[in-house]
Motif scaffolding. Structure first.
Motif, PDB file in Angstrom:
ATOM      1  N   ALA A 147       5.112  -7.882  -2.864  1.00  0.00           N
ATOM      2  CA  ALA A 147       4.646  -7.485  -1.406  1.00  0.00           C
ATOM      3  C   ALA A 147       5.757  -6.859  -0.658  1.00  0.00           C
ATOM      4  N   SER A 148       6.961  -7.359  -1.079  1.00  0.00           N
ATOM      5  CA  SER A 148       8.277  -6.361  -0.367  1.00  0.00           C
ATOM      6  C   SER A 148       8.099  -4.974  -0.508  1.00  0.00           C
ATOM      7  N   ALA A 149       7.899  -4.477  -1.778  1.00  0.00           N
ATOM      8  CA  ALA A 149       7.867  -3.233  -2.021  1.00  0.00           C
ATOM      9  C   ALA A 149       6.522  -2.337  -1.572  1.00  0.00           C
ATOM     10  N   ALA A 150       5.510  -2.976  -1.109  1.00  0.00           N
ATOM     11  CA  ALA A 150       4.115  -2.460  -0.817  1.00  0.00           C
ATOM     12  C   ALA A 150       4.144  -1.535   0.191  1.00  0.00           C
ATOM     13  N   ASN A 151       4.975  -1.648   1.147  1.00  0.00           N
ATOM     14  CA  ASN A 151       5.197  -0.687   2.355  1.00  0.00           C
ATOM     15  C   ASN A 151       5.999   0.751   2.010  1.00  0.00           C
ATOM     16  N   VAL A 152       6.558   0.527   0.802  1.00  0.00           N
ATOM     17  CA  VAL A 152       7.459   1.785   0.538  1.00  0.00           C
ATOM     18  C   VAL A 152       7.106   2.369  -0.923  1.00  0.00           C
ATOM     19  N   THR A 153       6.183   2.022  -1.487  1.00  0.00           N
ATOM     20  CA  THR A 153       5.530   2.521  -2.810  1.00  0.00           C
ATOM     21  C   THR A 153       4.232   2.751  -3.002  1.00  0.00           C
ATOM     22  N   LYS A 154       3.676   3.625  -3.864  1.00  0.00           N
ATOM     23  CA  LYS A 154       2.298   3.881  -4.004  1.00  0.00           C
ATOM     24  C   LYS A 154       1.472   2.693  -4.626  1.00  0.00           C
ATOM     25  N   SER A 155       1.965   2.435  -5.561  1.00  0.00           N
ATOM     26  CA  SER A 155       1.355   1.114  -6.119  1.00  0.00           C
ATOM     27  C   SER A 155       2.305  -0.041  -6.899  1.00  0.00           C
ATOM     28  N   GLN A 156       1.973  -1.245  -7.151  1.00  0.00           N
ATOM     29  CA  GLN A 156       3.089  -2.206  -7.593  1.00  0.00           C
ATOM     30  C   GLN A 156       1.953  -2.830  -8.620  1.00  0.00           C
ATOM     31  N   ARG A 157       2.644  -3.347  -9.697  1.00  0.00           N
ATOM     32  CA  ARG A 157       2.290  -4.026 -10.743  1.00  0.00           C
ATOM     33  C   ARG A 157       3.286  -5.059 -11.216  1.00  0.00           C
TER      34      ARG A 157
END
Length: 560
Positions: A131-141
């Protein structure tokens, strides 16, 4: 053998699957810093042909992977450790996300049985790292088993290269990286971008508007460059007889010296007036954001056509005919349709041709600058441009020199890269290191791979530790530090707004002595000698530093 134990020598593990998949996808270079939960990943790296570039701060690793991608056109790859390492990278990833730079980020995680829990004493644990990366990356998995690693990274790669391009996040728990695997070695991986052609009815409507236009104008943003749409843009502009102005991110999308080129003076009110007078304004590959709209002073009076691969920016600032598409595809469709018009499109600016309007506008820009006390600044920027070889790539931090370059820099055959997407400090030097090393991997000689980084003294301190990285990897980077004793642009903003500046003045090191302590050649130069100092530095090997102590002013973009 326990889940967290390191596999026996010769036994492949989850880390090997990460490395093998990246190699199969065509990766050559990886940036990052090792960490406790990522040890399995880095152990596998030792068995591969991938070149690892170890930065000193994770944020700078992100900038370096970003610069690598910009310079080479390849996907940048970043390895991160859990928790503090991952979080430290986020400001760098924000720049890549804002500027649509394709990157694959592989971050480690705590062991699977700790995910979603809150164990006291588990090192580096976050409640929700993804969730910390959600604002600065297109997608997260998150990958939960080793056999899922190849597919997860392949899917992430597709996300990264599909427009709008950008960084993507894959996290792999420590025990998944360390687990022995029965999956055979990854031999090939296919990652193809999804196409986003423009809707035909929207192109037809745009052509209908343009067929009736007499004063068409084009704003070219960074999306034109990223799509490789320069030739398509030129064809459309010449077909329409449309003046073209490039945004800072689009600098280089259109020939600087061309009868239709308004260059990059988007912060000049004279240019803004040309955009406002257009009966059809085409904005392609740009959000028409703060800088490109001349700080939201732009008030178009005609129709607006906005083309962008990112649907969220369409009509975000102005009502428009919004066309979601890759810039190259849209411009090629548009060019083909315009070519079928009988009699073509006739541009007539109140009784004169578009070339005359462009020439008159540039004369007004020059006259306005002449009326300000800016001889030192204009000479300084001209001398830097004269020193830089035509095909050299340049990387600019958020500094007064870069603000000037946004408007006045003729990129010629080199690529112009700046941090104006997110606007964070510290981009210039680490991104230049990544770019230079990437150009070497692409087969350029050290002389051909040399790049220029430009920073202020304030932004230089954000990335000063990367002098060690530049030295360790012998990166062919010349770093120009313009030292004005503080945060120069913020000083100017505050003095202009409040009559005084607060907290902008900085103690700083002897940059030359500091660089030399890393074994890197460095020198001071007077502003009037910057061209000679740069030319000599460009001819040298490995990294070097040029420091100029001077106070530069910004131009006033409005009428005097």
């Amino acid at each position: 053998m326990s889940e967290n134990s390191i596999a026996d020598p010769g036994t492949r593990n989850g880390g090997d699957l990460v490395i093998e998949t990246l190699e199969a996808l065509g990766s050559h270079t990886v940036f990052g810093i090792p960490g406790q939960h990522a040890l399995g990943l880095f152990d596998a790296l030792s068995r591969s042909k991938l070149h690892f570039v170890s930065s000193r701060v994770e944020n700078n690793s992100a900038f370096a992977a970003d610069g690598y991608s910009r310079a080479t056109g390849e996907v940048g790859v970043l390895f991160l450790s859990t928790g503090p390492g991952a979080l430290t990278s986020l400001a760098g990833l924000q720049e890549a996300y804002a500027t649509s730079v394709p990157m694959v980020v592989v971050a480690s995680q705590i062991p699977l049985d700790g995910l979603g829990a809150r164990r006291k004493g588990m090192l580096h644990q976050l409640d929700d790292q993804k969730a910390s990366a959600a604002n600065v990356t297109k997608s997260q998995r998150t990958v939960h088993h080793a056999s899922g690693i190849p597919s997860a990274i392949q899917d992430a790669w597709v996300d990264a290269i599909t427009v709008p391009q950008g960084p993507v996040w894959v996290e792999v728990p420590q025990d998944v990286l360390l687990a022995p695997v029965l999956v055979p070695p990854v031999r090939d991986a296919l990652a193809e971008a999804y196409e986003h052609p423009p809707r035909v009815e929207l192109i037809d409507e745009a052509v209908r508007w343009l067929a009736q236009a007499t004063r068409p104008v084009i704003v070219a943003g960074g999306g034109v460059r990223r799509a490789g749409a320069q030739d398509a843009l030129l064809a459309v502009a010449e077909s329409l007889g449309a003046p073209v102005v490039c945004s800072p991110g689009g600098n280089g999308a259109f020939p600087w010296i061309h009868p239709l080129s308004l260059q990059s003076w988007v912060e000049d009110r004279h240019v803004t007036e040309v955009l406002e007078d257009a009966d059809v304004l085409i904005v392609v590959g740009s959000a028409l954001g703060e800088v490109t709209s001349n700080y939201f002073t732009l008030e178009p009076r005609g129709h607006l056509i906005q083309i962008d691969a990112e649907p969220r920016v369409l009509e975000s600032n102005r009502p428009a005919l919004g066309i979601r598409a890759d810039a190259k595809a849209a411009l090629e469709y548009l060019g083909e349709a315009l070519g079928k018009l009988k009699g073509g499109v006739g541009a007539d600016w109140h009784g004169q041709g578009p070339e005359a309007v462009v020439a008159q506008t540039l004369d007004k820009v020059s006259a306005r600058l002449d009326a300000q006390d800016l001889a030192k600044e204009r000479t300084f920027m001209a001398d830097i441009r004269a020193a830089v070889p035509d095909d050299m790539q340049t990387f600019w931090d958020m500094t007064i020199s870069a603000y000037w370059a946004w408007s006045c820099w003729d990129a010629k055959g080199g690529e112009f890269h700046s941090a104006q997407g997110a606007g964070g400090l510290g981009f210039g030097f680490p991104s230049a290191i990544g770019g230079a090393l990437g150009l070497q991997v692409a087969g350029k000689t050290p002389a051909q791979a040399r790049v220029l980084a430009v920073s202020g003294d304030g932004s230089a301190m954000y990335s000063i530790a990367e002098l060690a990285t530049a030295k360790q990897h012998n990166a062919p980077v010349t770093w120009l530090i313009v030292d004005d004793g503080g945060y120069g642009i913020l000083r100017e903003y505050m003095e202009g707004t409040f009559g005084k500046a607060t907290a902008t003045e900085l103690a700083r090191p002897d940059f030359v002595a500091l660089a030399e302590s890393f074994g890197i050649p460095a020198r001071y130069a007077e502003p009037e000698n910057v061209r000679e100092a740069l030319e000599e530095s460009f001819a040298a090997e490995g990294p070097n530093v040029v420091v100029v102590q001077t106070l530069l002013k910004m131009f006033a973009p409005t009428h005097l």
